[in-house]
Design a protein around this motif. Structure first.
Motif, PDB file in Angstrom:
ATOM      1  N   SER A   1     -13.095   1.337  -7.053  1.00 18.55           N
ATOM      2  CA  SER A   1     -12.834   2.552  -6.277  1.00 18.55           C
ATOM      3  C   SER A   1     -11.876   2.302  -5.120  1.00 18.55           C
ATOM      4  CB  SER A   1     -14.155   3.121  -5.738  1.00 18.55           C
ATOM      5  OG  SER A   1     -14.832   2.156  -4.942  1.00 18.55           O
ATOM      6  N   ASP A   2     -11.770   1.039  -4.678  1.00 16.99           N
ATOM      7  CA  ASP A   2     -10.903   0.762  -3.533  1.00 16.99           C
ATOM      8  C   ASP A   2      -9.483   0.353  -3.933  1.00 16.99           C
ATOM      9  OD1 ASP A   2     -11.524  -1.679  -4.607  1.00 16.99           O
ATOM     10  OD2 ASP A   2     -12.185  -2.612  -2.734  1.00 16.99           O
ATOM     11  N   ALA A   3      -9.170   0.416  -5.251  1.00 17.20           N
ATOM     12  CA  ALA A   3      -7.799   0.120  -5.687  1.00 17.20           C
ATOM     13  C   ALA A   3      -6.891   1.285  -5.299  1.00 17.20           C
ATOM     14  CB  ALA A   3      -7.764  -0.099  -7.195  1.00 17.20           C
ATOM     15  N   THR A   4      -5.772   0.981  -4.669  1.00 14.96           N
ATOM     16  CA  THR A   4      -4.830   2.013  -4.237  1.00 14.96           C
ATOM     17  C   THR A   4      -3.402   1.573  -4.560  1.00 14.96           C
ATOM     18  OG1 THR A   4      -4.511   1.035  -2.036  1.00 14.96           O
ATOM     19  CG2 THR A   4      -6.350   2.611  -2.294  1.00 14.96           C
ATOM     20  N   PRO A   5      -2.452   2.513  -4.553  1.00 13.32           N
ATOM     21  CA  PRO A   5      -1.046   2.120  -4.760  1.00 13.32           C
ATOM     22  C   PRO A   5      -0.558   1.119  -3.715  1.00 13.32           C
ATOM     23  CG  PRO A   5      -1.300   4.484  -5.032  1.00 13.32           C
ATOM     24  CD  PRO A   5      -2.611   3.969  -4.493  1.00 13.32           C
ATOM     25  N   GLU A   6      -1.121   1.199  -2.508  1.00  9.02           N
ATOM     26  CA  GLU A   6      -0.734   0.274  -1.443  1.00  9.02           C
ATOM     27  C   GLU A   6      -1.396  -1.089  -1.620  1.00  9.02           C
ATOM     28  OE1 GLU A   6      -0.024   4.242  -0.712  1.00  9.02           O
ATOM     29  OE2 GLU A   6      -2.072   3.381  -0.819  1.00  9.02           O
TER      30      GLU A   6
ATOM     31  N   ILE B   1      -2.540  -0.241 -10.765  1.00  6.83           N
ATOM     32  CA  ILE B   1      -2.692  -1.382 -11.670  1.00  6.83           C
ATOM     33  C   ILE B   1      -1.330  -1.989 -11.987  1.00  6.83           C
ATOM     34  CG2 ILE B   1      -3.534  -2.169 -13.909  1.00  6.83           C
ATOM     35  CD1 ILE B   1      -5.743  -1.127 -12.044  1.00  6.83           C
ATOM     36  N   GLU B   2      -1.223  -3.325 -11.823  1.00  6.76           N
ATOM     37  CA  GLU B   2      -0.021  -4.063 -12.210  1.00  6.76           C
ATOM     38  C   GLU B   2      -0.397  -5.063 -13.304  1.00  6.76           C
ATOM     39  OE1 GLU B   2       1.567  -5.858  -8.712  1.00  6.76           O
ATOM     40  OE2 GLU B   2       2.214  -3.957  -7.825  1.00  6.76           O
TER      41      GLU B   2
END
Length: 323
Positions: free
Chosen positions: A46-51, A83-84
């Motif tokens: 839930s804490d994954a962000t584009p930044e 995601i990368e």
């Protein structure tokens, strides 16, 4: 036979479900199962962000499983800046066989525009599997050596790329075989370790700070369906068995499982359903989240996490180079 969801000709029949599916509905079915597994295992926190995106390293061998996994992950997260993806290919030094699969990896990653990294046993360990098989100082099957070296490099480079997760293309057949082997060997501690290492929901697993956590999003998809998916999608998969492959016990389990599935469709799914429940219980009793994991130190030679003074990889390399 017509597709059960439309009037197009079916390309597959899943005996375990009774469904006949055309190309489009078959592809959609596999995509749905993989994406459901990603959700159920909480791969995207839930804490994954584009930044602050997640980096996922995919073990891309060029075989059907890893190629299909990479294709599905790319299409799923292509427009998701959280995601990368990084594809990691390991060249073991098997003349002809691995060279062709590396070509498949390069073709796929160029097509999908995914970062691709290649590492070799020769550069990392000064060995080639073709030579290891000839020397065989430990009197082991080639897969025993190769598995240790491959796992070491996957872990090492996942850490080097600052990965949040390491994803591998293990399918339903692979996991059901491993489950049966662990049952038959009576290895409860290994079952607990299996859960914490790669099966459990990321919210349920025990803490494993010494390794990049692994995930297996393809584990609900049978092997034959993975192969059909690669064919239908015209993916550049190198579908040829390694010339050094020799895992006698797993081969027996594989044949047993094949016969059971043939006579009782759905056996693989049932095995994994029950196994994952039991593995969760084993992890509570023996796993990392209950403090039952063995304390890890550092290898005296390479610094890798290990329960020994010298890790298994380094001890094998010593034997090989001594011959």
């Amino acid at each position: 036979m017509d597709c059960d969801k439309c009037d197009r000709e079916s390309v597959m029949h899943a005996a375990y479900s009774g469904l006949h599916l055309c190309e489009d509905h078959f592809v959609a079915s596999v995509d749905k199962r993989v994406r459901r597994r990603i959700r159920e295992d909480d791969l995207v926190p839930s804490d994954a962000t584009p930044e602050d995106p997640q980096t996922w390293v995919i073990g891309l061998s060029g075989g059907k499983d890893s190629v299909v996994l990479t294709d599905i992950l790319h299409r799923t997260f292509e427009k998701d800046p959280r995601i990368e993806l990084v594809a990691l290919t390991i060249h073991e030094g098997i003349e002809g066989y691995r060279d062709e699969s590396v070509d498949a990896c390069e073709e796929l990653t160029e097509r999908l525009d995914i970062r691709h990294e290649l590492v070799t046993y020769e550069d990392e360990f000064d060995v080639r599997m073709d030579d290891v098989v000839e020397k065989d100082p430990e009197g082991m099957a080639a897969c025993a050596y190769c598995g240790v070296f491959r796992r070491d490099l996957l872990s090492k480079y996942a850490e080097r790329f600052d990965a949040d997760k390491l994803l591998t293309g293990h399918n339903l057949d692979d996991e059901a075989e491993t489950a049966l082997m662990n049952f038959l060997e009576g290895d409860v501690a290994q079952i607990a370790k299996h859960f914490d290492a790669s099966l459990g929901n990321f919210e349920e697993r025990g803490e494993q700070d010494d390794f990049v956590p692994r995930a297996k999003p393809l584990r609900d998809v049978p092997e034959k369906e993975v192969a059909l998916y690669a064919h239908v999608k015209d993916l550049p998969a190198h579908i040829t068995e390694c010339p050094h492959a020799e895992e006698a016990y797993r081969g027996e389990i594989q044949e047993l499982l094949y016969q059971l599935e043939e006579n009782h469709p759905g056996t693989r799914h049932s095995i994994m359903s029950g196994y994952e429940e039991l593995a969760a219980l084993a992890a509570e009793e023996f796993g990392a989240r209950d403090g039952g994991s063995t304390d890890l130190g550092e290898c005296e030679q390479c610094g890798a996490s290990t329960t020994r003074d010298v890790c298994r990889k380094c001890s094998l390399l010593e034997s090989i180079h001594a011959v």
